[in-house]
Design an enzyme around this catalytic site. Structure first.
Site, PDB file in Angstrom:
ATOM      1  N   TYR A   1      -1.587  -1.307 -39.462  1.00  0.00           N
ATOM      2  CA  TYR A   1      -0.397  -1.470 -38.952  1.00  0.00           C
ATOM      3  C   TYR A   1       0.268  -1.501 -40.567  1.00  0.00           C
ATOM      4  CZ  TYR A   1       4.316  -1.773 -37.961  1.00  0.00           C
ATOM      5  OH  TYR A   1       6.039  -1.494 -36.975  1.00  0.00           O
TER       6      TYR A   1
ATOM      7  N   SER B   1       9.049  -1.762 -41.734  1.00  0.00           N
ATOM      8  CA  SER B   1       8.688  -3.369 -40.736  1.00  0.00           C
ATOM      9  C   SER B   1       8.277  -4.522 -41.869  1.00  0.00           C
ATOM     10  CB  SER B   1       7.183  -3.362 -40.244  1.00  0.00           C
ATOM     11  OG  SER B   1       6.980  -4.947 -38.757  1.00  0.00           O
TER      12      SER B   1
END
Length: 259
Positions: free
Chosen positions: A157, A143
């Site tokens: 995350y 990501s």
């Protein structure tokens, strides 16, 4: 479109969102595709959709990848069903929102298990089959959050997504003698079921932060994965491909205000 005929692919977390988008693109490119997920109903629906796209073979493998035993079981079942494995798309991941002050040990254990342990152990399990293939490909779904950007509520995350890239670089060196490449895609904000749950206002604000003026699609990520999975990408390893519509480029909101 990249031709992936005679290519056997496993997509973890392939029943929805970016994972299903990746599987769709690869199926349309001619690959035989195995998808894994925890949910039986979602997995069956995904498999039916992929079969309708004309994939030569579609395999649905239910299971958990957050442990060594679980990851190995899933990869081995998919490899056996496909008759081998050429590409592993280590995509499975979770993204719960939790502020730093509210993080519990259980929260951290859960996200590290799925996003980091699941990635590493899936690759570990796939190495024998990818080596036998002679043209093995590993593509991780990381990501921009963590490696390149940050956002309140997703510190844990982001840490897992950065960890995936640290693993990728060393794994690329270690697996190179077996002719296995290891790369990653770094999606920006992509319109998925999970993102849609954050609400229209959030989606609109995110689209305004993207120079191309829109959120990405799961196909956008799938096409990037298809390239990294292809024979043409055989000399590319240890790299992260950002697919974000230019989201990480502006220095400030004013940079997008126009002349």
């Amino acid at each position: 479109m990249t031709d992936l005929s005679h290519t056997r692919v496993l997509v973890t977390g392939g029943s929805r969102g970016i994972g299903l988008g990746i599987a769709r693109v690869l199926a349309r490119a001619g690959a035989s595709v195995a998808v894994t997920a925890r949910s039986g109903d979602a997995l069956a629906a995904a498999a039916a959709e992929l079969e309708a796209l004309g994939a030569p073979q579609v395999v649905a493998v239910p299971g958990e990848i957050g442990s060594r035993a679980g990851a190995h079981a899933v990869v081995e079942a998919a490899t056996e069903a496909l008759g081998g494995l050429d590409v592993l798309c280590a995509n499975a991941g979770i993204f719960p929102e939790t502020r730093i002050g509210d993080l519990t040990e259980a929260d951290l254990d859960e996200i590290l298990a799925v996003n980091v342990k699941g990635t590493i152990f899936a690759v570990q399990a796939a190495v024998p089959a990818l080596t036998a293939s002679g043209r093995g490909r590993v593509v991780l779904t990381s990501s921009i959050t963590g490696p390149l950007t940050g956002y309140p509520g997703w510190s844990h995350y982001g840490a897992t997504k950065a960890a995936q890239l640290g693993f990728m670089r060393s794994a690329a060196i270690e697996l190179a003698p077996a002719r296995i490449t290891v790369n990653a895609v770094l999606p920006g904000n992509v319109l998925t079921e999970g993102l849609a749950e954050l609400g229209e206002d959030y989606l609109a604000s995110m689209a305004r932060s993207v120079p191309l003026g829109a959120l990405g699609t799961t196909d956008d990520i799938g096409h990037a994965v298809a390239y990294l999975a292809s024979r043409e990408a055989g000399y590319v390893t240890g790299h992260a491909l950002v697919v974000d519509g230019g989201q990480v480029l502006p220095e400030s909101p004013e940079a997008l205000a126009g002349p």
